[in-house]
Design a protein around this motif. Structure first.
Motif, PDB file in Angstrom:
ATOM      1  N   LEU A 126      40.415  34.517  52.328  1.00  0.00           N
ATOM      2  CA  LEU A 126      40.098  34.741  50.918  1.00  0.00           C
ATOM      3  C   LEU A 126      41.354  34.487  50.091  1.00  0.00           C
ATOM      4  O   LEU A 126      42.435  34.965  50.428  1.00  0.00           O
ATOM      5  N   SER A 127      41.195  33.767  49.009  1.00  0.00           N
ATOM      6  CA  SER A 127      42.363  33.417  48.204  1.00  0.00           C
ATOM      7  C   SER A 127      42.532  34.356  47.013  1.00  0.00           C
ATOM      8  O   SER A 127      41.558  34.925  46.501  1.00  0.00           O
ATOM      9  N   CYS A 128      43.763  34.503  46.598  1.00  0.00           N
ATOM     10  CA  CYS A 128      44.108  35.322  45.440  1.00  0.00           C
ATOM     11  C   CYS A 128      45.399  34.773  44.849  1.00  0.00           C
ATOM     12  O   CYS A 128      46.366  34.535  45.583  1.00  0.00           O
ATOM     13  N   THR A 129      45.398  34.550  43.565  1.00  0.00           N
ATOM     14  CA  THR A 129      46.635  34.193  42.872  1.00  0.00           C
ATOM     15  C   THR A 129      46.833  35.175  41.732  1.00  0.00           C
ATOM     16  O   THR A 129      45.876  35.803  41.251  1.00  0.00           O
ATOM     17  N   GLN A 177      40.705  35.500  41.603  1.00  0.00           N
ATOM     18  CA  GLN A 177      40.067  35.215  42.885  1.00  0.00           C
ATOM     19  C   GLN A 177      39.061  34.099  42.612  1.00  0.00           C
ATOM     20  O   GLN A 177      38.064  34.316  41.941  1.00  0.00           O
ATOM     21  N   SER A 178      39.352  32.936  43.119  1.00  0.00           N
ATOM     22  CA  SER A 178      38.594  31.743  42.740  1.00  0.00           C
ATOM     23  C   SER A 178      37.323  31.543  43.551  1.00  0.00           C
ATOM     24  O   SER A 178      36.552  30.625  43.267  1.00  0.00           O
ATOM     25  N   GLN A 179      37.109  32.374  44.558  1.00  0.00           N
ATOM     26  CA  GLN A 179      35.938  32.226  45.425  1.00  0.00           C
ATOM     27  C   GLN A 179      34.974  33.386  45.196  1.00  0.00           C
ATOM     28  O   GLN A 179      35.184  34.475  45.712  1.00  0.00           O
ATOM     29  N   PRO A 180      33.912  33.183  44.462  1.00  0.00           N
ATOM     30  CA  PRO A 180      32.973  34.293  44.235  1.00  0.00           C
ATOM     31  C   PRO A 180      32.308  34.743  45.530  1.00  0.00           C
ATOM     32  O   PRO A 180      32.039  35.929  45.708  1.00  0.00           O
ATOM     33  N   LEU A 186      46.695  49.543  38.400  1.00  0.00           N
ATOM     34  CA  LEU A 186      46.282  48.439  39.251  1.00  0.00           C
ATOM     35  C   LEU A 186      45.501  47.431  38.415  1.00  0.00           C
ATOM     36  O   LEU A 186      44.630  47.814  37.637  1.00  0.00           O
ATOM     37  N   SER A 187      45.792  46.160  38.621  1.00  0.00           N
ATOM     38  CA  SER A 187      45.019  45.085  37.991  1.00  0.00           C
ATOM     39  C   SER A 187      44.242  44.382  39.092  1.00  0.00           C
ATOM     40  O   SER A 187      44.835  43.918  40.064  1.00  0.00           O
ATOM     41  N   PHE A 188      42.940  44.298  38.906  1.00  0.00           N
ATOM     42  CA  PHE A 188      42.068  43.762  39.948  1.00  0.00           C
ATOM     43  C   PHE A 188      41.555  42.374  39.587  1.00  0.00           C
ATOM     44  O   PHE A 188      41.327  42.060  38.414  1.00  0.00           O
ATOM     45  N   GLY A 189      41.329  41.570  40.624  1.00  0.00           N
ATOM     46  CA  GLY A 189      40.584  40.342  40.452  1.00  0.00           C
ATOM     47  C   GLY A 189      39.101  40.633  40.375  1.00  0.00           C
ATOM     48  O   GLY A 189      38.675  41.784  40.514  1.00  0.00           O
ATOM     49  N   ALA A 190      38.304  39.589  40.189  1.00  0.00           N
ATOM     50  CA  ALA A 190      36.858  39.749  40.012  1.00  0.00           C
ATOM     51  C   ALA A 190      36.125  39.953  41.335  1.00  0.00           C
ATOM     52  O   ALA A 190      34.954  40.308  41.342  1.00  0.00           O
ATOM     53  N   GLY A 191      36.805  39.711  42.440  1.00  0.00           N
ATOM     54  CA  GLY A 191      36.213  39.979  43.742  1.00  0.00           C
ATOM     55  C   GLY A 191      35.614  38.760  44.419  1.00  0.00           C
ATOM     56  O   GLY A 191      35.232  37.784  43.761  1.00  0.00           O
ATOM     57  N   THR A 192      35.550  38.820  45.739  1.00  0.00           N
ATOM     58  CA  THR A 192      34.907  37.801  46.566  1.00  0.00           C
ATOM     59  C   THR A 192      33.928  38.500  47.495  1.00  0.00           C
ATOM     60  O   THR A 192      34.319  39.420  48.214  1.00  0.00           O
ATOM     61  N   THR A 193      32.682  38.068  47.465  1.00  0.00           N
ATOM     62  CA  THR A 193      31.669  38.646  48.350  1.00  0.00           C
ATOM     63  C   THR A 193      31.696  37.915  49.685  1.00  0.00           C
ATOM     64  O   THR A 193      31.543  36.689  49.741  1.00  0.00           O
ATOM     65  N   VAL A 194      31.903  38.656  50.750  1.00  0.00           N
ATOM     66  CA  VAL A 194      31.922  38.076  52.102  1.00  0.00           C
ATOM     67  C   VAL A 194      30.643  38.462  52.823  1.00  0.00           C
ATOM     68  O   VAL A 194      30.303  39.646  52.920  1.00  0.00           O
ATOM     69  N   THR A 195      29.941  37.463  53.309  1.00  0.00           N
ATOM     70  CA  THR A 195      28.782  37.713  54.169  1.00  0.00           C
ATOM     71  C   THR A 195      29.121  37.241  55.577  1.00  0.00           C
ATOM     72  O   THR A 195      29.801  36.209  55.756  1.00  0.00           O
TER      73      THR A 195
END
Lengths: 114, 118
Positions: free
Chosen positions: A21-24, A6-9, A102-111
């Protein structure tokens, strides 16, 4: 090993607007599942949406929809008509079809701005 | 139908003490998974259990960590002689029984236990 990126912190969106939100992910499998989980400040992990790789149709759950591009190994989440309650950390996750891990990405914080 | 329950929600331990984390799966679920979330990271798989059986513990540190899911009662994740690096959120998930091998159904998560080691 599968990796999820997840390239967008962080992402910010105005209330009632749309955010994507992007995820590859990286895999050599052809059959697998993809998920988006929401983690609000309470830290409860909530399943938002699930996509089976063999299905070409993009999954939709109310204001949440995905853009699944299998060839590109991309799995983005679109939140439409954003609400204050959508503010959370969003995790993209991958699982092989016959597996349970399950393998997780690092996450994206949405405000969400009022 | 109550969701996955974890307790305690917050646990503070001093270095060298033991931490016991409990997880009660959703009603009707017989598969339990533990994941760990370090600060600023996604969840990492630790262990997968069915009643009275450890199916896969490949993600669990070899020392000080153990897990069980007895016939009666909740699943327990035990961390002995905790160190500061064990500070994390520990999540439990459960999924329904699947007769033909390990469960590949959707996993439902509990609220997590936040462990702080002083």
């Amino acid at each position: 090993a599968q990796t999820v990126t997840q390239s967008q912190p962080e992402m910010s969106v105005q209330e009632a607007e749309t955010v994507t939100l992007s995820c590859t992910y990286d895999t050599s499998e052809s059959d697998y599942y993809l998920f988006w989980y929401k983690q609000p400040p309470s830290r409860q992990m909530i399943l938002v949406i699930r996509q089976e790789a063999y299905k070409q149709q993009n999954a939709t759950e109310n204001r949440f929809s995905v853009n699944f591009q299998k060839a590109a190994k991309s799995f983005s989440l679109k939140i439409s008509d954003s609400q204050l309650g959508d503010a959370a950390m969003y995790f993209c996750a991958y699982r092989r079809a016959n597996d349970y891990k399950l393998s997780f990405g690092a996450g994206t914080t949405v405000t969400v701005r009022a | 139908n109550a969701g996955v329950m974890q307790n305690p929600r917050h646990l503070v331990r001093r270095r060298g003490q033991e931490a016991r984390l409990r997880c009660s799966p959703m009603k009707g679920h017989s598969h339990v998974y533990w994941y760990r979330q370090l600060p600023e990271e996604g969840l990492k798989f630790m262990v997968y259990l069915q009643k009275e059986n450890i199916i896969d513990e490949s993600g669990m540190p070899k020392e000080r960590f153990s897990a069980e899911f007895p016939k009666e009662g909740p699943s327990i994740l035990r961390i002995q002689q905790v160190v500061r690096g064990d500070s994390a959120a520990y999540f439990c998930a459960s999924s329904p029984f699947q007769a033909d091998g390990p469960s590949t159904d959707t996993q439902y998560f509990g609220p997590g236990t936040r462990l702080t080691v002083l």
